[in-house]
Write a protein that holds these residues in place. Sequence first.
Motif, PDB file in Angstrom:
ATOM      1  N   GLU A 183       2.357  31.501  44.402  1.00 57.44           N
ATOM      2  CA  GLU A 183       1.720  30.124  43.366  1.00 57.44           C
ATOM      3  C   GLU A 183       2.423  30.441  41.997  1.00 57.44           C
ATOM      4  N   ARG A 184       2.320  31.755  41.465  1.00 60.71           N
ATOM      5  CA  ARG A 184       2.664  31.502  39.933  1.00 60.71           C
ATOM      6  C   ARG A 184       4.449  31.311  40.025  1.00 60.71           C
ATOM      7  N   LEU A 185       5.187  31.638  41.354  1.00 58.62           N
ATOM      8  CA  LEU A 185       6.633  31.489  41.135  1.00 58.62           C
ATOM      9  C   LEU A 185       6.304  30.256  41.425  1.00 58.62           C
ATOM     10  N   GLU A 200       6.204  25.608  47.181  1.00 58.13           N
ATOM     11  CA  GLU A 200       7.749  25.611  47.572  1.00 58.13           C
ATOM     12  C   GLU A 200       8.475  25.987  48.208  1.00 58.13           C
ATOM     13  N   ILE A 201       9.556  25.435  49.451  1.00 59.25           N
ATOM     14  CA  ILE A 201       9.919  26.247  49.952  1.00 59.25           C
ATOM     15  C   ILE A 201      11.237  26.444  49.594  1.00 59.25           C
ATOM     16  N   GLY A 202      11.431  26.482  49.330  1.00 52.92           N
ATOM     17  CA  GLY A 202      12.697  27.366  47.875  1.00 52.92           C
ATOM     18  C   GLY A 202      12.440  28.619  47.160  1.00 52.92           C
ATOM     19  N   LEU A 203      10.682  28.953  47.861  1.00 54.91           N
ATOM     20  CA  LEU A 203      10.392  30.637  47.702  1.00 54.91           C
ATOM     21  C   LEU A 203      11.336  31.294  48.768  1.00 54.91           C
ATOM     22  N   PHE A 227      15.790  23.853  52.913  1.00 53.63           N
ATOM     23  CA  PHE A 227      15.243  25.313  52.512  1.00 53.63           C
ATOM     24  C   PHE A 227      16.336  25.669  51.477  1.00 53.63           C
ATOM     25  N   LEU A 228      17.234  25.648  51.456  1.00 51.66           N
ATOM     26  CA  LEU A 228      17.921  26.115  50.743  1.00 51.66           C
ATOM     27  C   LEU A 228      18.682  25.410  49.404  1.00 51.66           C
ATOM     28  N   LEU A 252      17.871  26.535  45.281  1.00 46.57           N
ATOM     29  CA  LEU A 252      18.747  26.670  45.095  1.00 46.57           C
ATOM     30  C   LEU A 252      18.452  25.905  43.405  1.00 46.57           C
ATOM     31  N   SER A 253      17.308  24.974  44.175  1.00 51.60           N
ATOM     32  CA  SER A 253      17.118  23.997  43.145  1.00 51.60           C
ATOM     33  C   SER A 253      15.837  24.730  41.876  1.00 51.60           C
ATOM     34  N   TRP A 254      15.086  25.319  42.582  1.00 46.59           N
ATOM     35  CA  TRP A 254      14.354  26.252  42.214  1.00 46.59           C
ATOM     36  C   TRP A 254      14.442  27.728  41.061  1.00 46.59           C
ATOM     37  N   VAL A 255      15.326  27.883  41.306  1.00 43.15           N
ATOM     38  CA  VAL A 255      16.565  28.791  40.796  1.00 43.15           C
ATOM     39  C   VAL A 255      17.011  28.099  39.256  1.00 43.15           C
TER      40      VAL A 255
END
Length: 633
Positions: free
Chosen positions: A285-287, A293-296, A427-428, A432-435
């Motif tokens: 949840e925090r991340l 957020e499927i970037g995780l 997913f990928l 990349l967006s999340w990073v």
Amino acid sequence: MSGHNQFELLRQRRFLPFFVTQCFGAFNDNVYRQAIIGMLFWLGVSAEQKTLYATLAPAIFILPYFLFSALAGQFTERTEKSTLIRITTAMEIAIMSLAAVGFVTTSMTVLLVALFLTGVQSTLFGPVKYSILPAVLHPRELTGGNGLVEMGTSISILLGMILGGSIFAMTGAGGPWVAGATIIALAIAGNVASRAIPEAGAGAPGLKINWNPIPESIAVLRLARRQLAVRNAILGVSWFWFVGTVLTSQLPAYAEVYLGGSATLYILALALFSIGTGVGSMLCERLSARTVEIGLVPLGAFGMTAFLLDLALARTGVATTAGLDVAGFLQQPGAWRTVADLVGIGLFTGLFVVPLFALIQSRTPKSEMSRVFAALNIQNSGFIVLASLSALAVQRWLDWSIPQVILALAIANALVAIWIFTIVPEFLMRFLSWVLVRTLYRLRTRGIDHIPEEGAVLVVCNHVSYMDALILSASIPRPVRFVMYYRIFNIPVMRWIFRTGKAIPIAGAREKPALMEQAFDAIDAALAEGEIVGIFPEGKLTTSGEIAAFKSGVERILARAAAAGRPVPVVPMALRGMWASMWSHRDDRMGRMRTPRRFRAHVEVVAGGPVSGEGVTAEMLEAEVRALRGSEA
């Protein structure tokens, strides 16, 4: 809800009774199964009988998932969920009463029959376990809620195994009576907790039951494959069970042969993995900033691979010691590396699986969700059987050692992850967006709950930087089809992200009129499909930090939808703090090449309430966005 965190759910009736009920269920199942093993040791049965049970028990428990999951999905779909949970917990009381008779009479036949019935009860409970969460939680609570459920399940399984395995060791001759009383008491406690669960409705109350399990199983499996992202999220969850089954099946022998430990060391190894999974689940949840957020998922997959690989290489030879307790093991060279590996595998497993559950829940229609989770249970059980047979085959026929099995698992995990991310690049792309977003900015959101949970929505926002679409994607819990200037769309590297995110390139009427018309057609089609479309009505990045006049294209979009008899609500949004970004036009070209003026600068996304798309003008929407942004660019 801006100050909300997942632990607040544990104080709310809509979640806490269900959470307690499912924890009691997982706890009791494992108390029961481990108590059977404890009874076999207490009775002093032969090694052949122990092996026979070890072979039969998992198959007996898994068989109902193959036979009855499709029926369970249908029953869950048409039955009010809290009522169904109370029915299943009442079934558990009856089943555990039968199991208690098996313990008292030391009858393995009765115990195995009860184990089969426990599998039936778990099969019925499975679809409602996850389909109830979207019915009682807000979409921005799904990740946190699933994290709590996974954490509670992991810890309950661990504690159940410890208690069940120790009943006969602690009570001796009184073991059969203590075991029987314990499992009945836990079943009653689960039923009592379930009575506090509020009504959660039925997904499809008018659904007609198909009693033939084979064609219905095929039908629910097809239902789960309609959406590519959901289909592969289900595949990812099943792979999680494959990895977990292989790893946990190796831990008893690994702890004894390669760590030089006693039975208590196996419990430590299992505890480390379970605690890691719980921590990883809670971190989601925090991340994710409370979005799905499927970037995780790629982060979790790569982390699992890294720690599995290190665990395989940490101890390749048989231990020179034997019978070590926990304290003795921790004093051995390399012990803390093994501890870190087991915790790390569990932690990244949590990061991997929780977003997948949230994705399935957020993108599956509520009238189909229980059947989709029934399909997930069918596939999970198949992967569990495949994992057990695969581990047995490579050890018996290829004579692989446990470290070699773990090494093969690490390589297989990497290959499966790459394959999934190749066929579903979303997913990928989200990773990349999340990073990018989480590295460069500290993101804060307000009013995101105004965005409808489902159905077509047009999002309008001021345009400050080249990162705007990625920041909004990281803030909005649903996928967004962004309309962007084609030159920005074609930026190297970023183009792959935008294309994978199904962004819609657009150009000016004088510049590329054909591309502009294609863009309006694509926008209309996306809205007709019930998607969210995001636009920046200024038409270009601000060159002064101020909001430019909104162009009339937004009115054309809304007019087309209204003319087709499907008016679309508009959600105004504003970006604050992005003018200082290196990706804005605040500086000249050379100035923008520098590191951001404030590394990890605070950026805020503010959303207003939905506005009816009928009769709204560009000027009205511009005023709404200006009010949301305030004086901070």
